[in-house]
Enzyme design. Structure first.
Site, PDB file in Angstrom:
ATOM      1  N   PHE A  43       0.800  -1.223   0.000  1.00  0.00           N
ATOM      2  CA  PHE A  43       0.000   0.000   0.000  1.00  0.00           C
ATOM      3  C   PHE A  43       0.835   1.276   0.000  1.00  0.00           C
ATOM      4  O   PHE A  43       0.370   2.308  -0.489  1.00  0.00           O
ATOM      5  CB  PHE A  43      -0.983  -0.019   1.170  1.00  0.00           C
ATOM      6  N   GLU A  44       2.029   1.234   0.543  1.00  0.00           N
ATOM      7  CA  GLU A  44       2.881   2.417   0.461  1.00  0.00           C
ATOM      8  C   GLU A  44       3.412   2.563  -0.962  1.00  0.00           C
ATOM      9  O   GLU A  44       3.422   3.664  -1.516  1.00  0.00           O
ATOM     10  CB  GLU A  44       4.041   2.318   1.448  1.00  0.00           C
TER      11      GLU A  44
END
Length: 249
Positions: free
Chosen positions: A14-15
């Site tokens: 997700f980063e």
């Protein structure tokens, strides 16, 4: 406890790796895997405009930054939890900061051993600058899934994110029971005229919610076939301040 590879996979997913420094949706200068000047290693690895970072260095910094959040979660949690629950909490804290974790109902429910209620709290933290962001909905959904998944699962791979936001609404159903009279609106404008009202104690079934204009709103399709909205409390990330029960309570 320490984070597992499963937890690192979730954070990395997700980063995302960014080689060039950029400003995120909150206006924070960011690089690598979500590394900012607010992280503990910022004094050693400051972020500046125009900076580039190799993937190898980004991975090194990620492990350094994560280690600090691992310590924070270990200090915050006072009950026994499993590895997947720990990993989900570290991912949550990595994204939102330790201050958010410490002040959250999520942590309160975890330390009470009420893991079902704690899992629902992940879904409240999906907005930035007053807007619901599909990316945050996806992340919170995956963190919740990891938190609830079997701790004996040998590996956990985050699924490909699919937005559960539909026209700004987040798919989540329940029944809200107000403790005061609440107005029904045709939209999420707090100044819109009331179409109808619900009295204290009445049941309001809903199929979705949204956090906008300073309020948490539940939503449903009325008898007219039109979507209706009811503000059920302030948009402050806490279910304890809603005007009734049934919204992540």
């Amino acid at each position: 406890m320490n984070i597992s590879q499963n937890g690192l996979n979730l954070i990395e997913t997700f980063e995302g790796y960014r080689e060039l420094a950029y400003y995120d949706t909150a206006g924070v200068l960011t690089i690598g895997y979500g590394h900012t000047n607010n992280t503990a290693s910022a004094s050693q690895y400051p972020v500046y405009e125009g900076e580039t970072m190799t993937r190898d260095l980004a991975n090194k910094i990620l492990l350094t930054d994560v280690s600090n959040y691992v310590t924070d979660v270990n200090n915050a949690v006072t009950v026994q939890i499993n590895q997947n629950q720990f990993d989900a909490l570290v991912s949550f804290t990595y994204n939102l900061g330790v201050g958010t974790l410490y002040s959250s109902d999520l942590l309160t429910y975890v330390n009470e051993g009420n893991f079902g209620a704690a899992a629902q709290q992940f879904l409240l933290y999906v907005h930035s600058n007053g807007r619901v962001l599909p990316g945050l909905v996806n992340r919170r959904t995956q963190e919740r899934a990891l938190f609830l998944s079997d701790s004996n699962t040998s590996s956990y791979t985050p699924s490909t994110p699919n937005s559960s936001v539909n026209n700004g609404l987040i798919n989540y159903s329940g029944v809200f029971i107000p403790n005061q009279t609440l107005q029904v609106s045709a939209d999420t404008d707090p100044n819109s005229p009331a179409i109808a009202t619900y009295d204290a104690g009445e049941q309001i079934p809903y199929d979705s919610y949204t956090l906008v204009n300073g309020y948490a709103w539940i939503s449903y399709i009325g008898q007219s076939g039109q979507r209706r909205y009811v503000a059920v409390g302030p948009d402050d990330g806490s279910s304890s301040t809603t005007w009734g029960t049934g919204f992540f309570n």
